[in-house]
Motif scaffolding. Sequence first.
Motif, PDB file in Angstrom:
ATOM      1  N   TRP A   1      -3.631  96.493  47.266  1.00 55.75           N
ATOM      2  CA  TRP A   1      -4.463  95.369  46.845  1.00 55.75           C
ATOM      3  C   TRP A   1      -3.655  94.377  46.015  1.00 55.75           C
ATOM      4  N   ASP A   2      -4.055  93.120  46.059  1.00 55.72           N
ATOM      5  CA  ASP A   2      -3.278  92.048  45.452  1.00 55.72           C
ATOM      6  C   ASP A   2      -3.339  92.007  43.937  1.00 55.72           C
ATOM      7  N   VAL A   3      -4.199  92.778  43.349  1.00 58.55           N
ATOM      8  CA  VAL A   3      -4.130  93.060  41.912  1.00 58.55           C
ATOM      9  C   VAL A   3      -4.610  94.493  41.731  1.00 58.55           C
ATOM     10  N   ARG A   4      -3.877  95.254  40.923  1.00 56.69           N
ATOM     11  CA  ARG A   4      -4.183  96.672  40.770  1.00 56.69           C
ATOM     12  C   ARG A   4      -3.564  97.193  39.477  1.00 56.69           C
ATOM     13  N   PRO A   5      -4.056  98.299  38.945  1.00 57.21           N
ATOM     14  CA  PRO A   5      -3.320  98.992  37.888  1.00 57.21           C
ATOM     15  C   PRO A   5      -2.032  99.561  38.503  1.00 57.21           C
ATOM     16  N   SER A   6      -0.908  99.333  37.870  1.00 53.76           N
ATOM     17  CA  SER A   6       0.346  99.855  38.412  1.00 53.76           C
ATOM     18  C   SER A   6       0.345 101.375  38.376  1.00 53.76           C
ATOM     19  N   GLU A   7       0.921 101.974  39.403  1.00 53.67           N
ATOM     20  CA  GLU A   7       1.064 103.423  39.446  1.00 53.67           C
ATOM     21  C   GLU A   7       2.303 103.888  38.684  1.00 53.67           C
ATOM     22  N   THR A   8       3.185 102.963  38.330  1.00 51.92           N
ATOM     23  CA  THR A   8       4.470 103.315  37.721  1.00 51.92           C
ATOM     24  C   THR A   8       4.571 102.898  36.266  1.00 51.92           C
TER      25      THR A   8
ATOM     26  N   TRP B   1      -2.929  95.832  56.911  1.00 49.81           N
ATOM     27  CA  TRP B   1      -2.941  97.172  56.313  1.00 49.81           C
ATOM     28  C   TRP B   1      -4.335  97.463  55.743  1.00 49.81           C
ATOM     29  N   PRO B   2      -4.814  98.684  55.880  1.00 45.52           N
ATOM     30  CA  PRO B   2      -6.186  98.992  55.431  1.00 45.52           C
ATOM     31  C   PRO B   2      -6.389  98.876  53.929  1.00 45.52           C
ATOM     32  N   SER B   3      -5.303  98.891  53.142  1.00 42.83           N
ATOM     33  CA  SER B   3      -5.449  98.844  51.687  1.00 42.83           C
ATOM     34  C   SER B   3      -4.910  97.550  51.097  1.00 42.83           C
ATOM     35  N   ALA B   4      -4.694  96.520  51.930  1.00 44.43           N
ATOM     36  CA  ALA B   4      -4.081  95.279  51.449  1.00 44.43           C
ATOM     37  C   ALA B   4      -5.118  94.170  51.326  1.00 44.43           C
ATOM     38  N   GLY B   5      -4.712  93.100  50.615  1.00 40.23           N
ATOM     39  CA  GLY B   5      -5.559  91.924  50.482  1.00 40.23           C
ATOM     40  C   GLY B   5      -6.327  91.911  49.178  1.00 40.23           C
ATOM     41  N   PRO B   6      -7.385  91.113  49.114  1.00 33.68           N
ATOM     42  CA  PRO B   6      -8.150  90.994  47.869  1.00 33.68           C
ATOM     43  C   PRO B   6      -8.835  92.301  47.523  1.00 33.68           C
TER      44      PRO B   6
END
Length: 367
Positions: free
Chosen positions: A216-223, A180-185
Amino acid sequence: MDATSATVGVEEEFILVDPGTGSPVAKNLEVARTAKAIGVELQLELTRCQIETNTGVHTGTADLLKELSKLRRDVAACAEQNSARILAVAIPPTMAERFPVTDTPRYQRIENRFGMLAYEQGLCGCHVHIGIPDRETAVQVSNYLRPWLPVYLALTANSAVYRGVETGYASWRSILWRRWPSAGPPPYFASHNDYDAMVDMMMSSGNILDTKMVYWDVRPSETFPTVEVRVSDIPATVTETALLATLVRATVMMAQDAREHGRPAPRVPAEVLRAAYWNAARFGLDGDGLDPVARRVAPARMLVADLLGYLRPALEELGEQAFVDDTLAAVLHRGNGAHRQLAALHRRAEITDVVDELAGATLEECL
């Protein structure tokens, strides 16, 4: 470090399979309806063969573990009522050529846009949410967490068998997921404005359809007001999930402490982090890993020990050092989900043995 504000919640994704064959079955709508009738809210995933549980917010591992155990028991019972079985496995050991996509407007849009990526999406992870005061802190903390993501992956790797054969990887899910284009580190971000600008670019280019597709494998949650760590395969056992959540929580606390004392996050290049990911996905706990900060090759178990040593102040603050020491020792002795899958497959070369091993692990210690 503030243990009381670093709350924790967990999302676990499961595969629904036929009790006899172990093949994925498209029954998430039915299982979710059955669960709702007993007061359990389940989340539908991209494919109809997946279901997700969400815990509440916790301040201690014991209570988190208790809820995780209850959720696994409840979902297993609801699946059984619909002639299905749940497996805590990151990718089904046996599968059809194509997964049916869940019939919601958003998932249908994703299917139309991304084609086969959606059809082959039956991948199950574990997402750990840690309470954070604001979005800027979440982005900055993510930078500190980046070097430790491969260690989490190696520890929880649970997708060594796919379509009835050994993949040669402890976490084949990790390899497939990164298509996926937005996945991974994630990239290193200077600020939340920097983060938002990257997300805006990805949306305008069509790489993602909405902010929930920032994988991404770490991110600010959207929820939620949390930082969300998504690198892990779904662990085989509930205790391993609780271990992961506790380690992530302690890592976030150490990151906040470093930030407050002016110690910058290491700027690990994307290429180095990807190399460390590959080692973790390939070997799990049973081979060499790569320390992306020092750029040294070392046994994966040594890198786990490095993480444990780094986290000791936070684990002591949380009162979770004994739980982590005991649980980690048990996992290292027995092996993670990938190790269990391969041991089962090598006994008789029967895929049903792998399914039975995973089914047993899914409810192991869920008393």
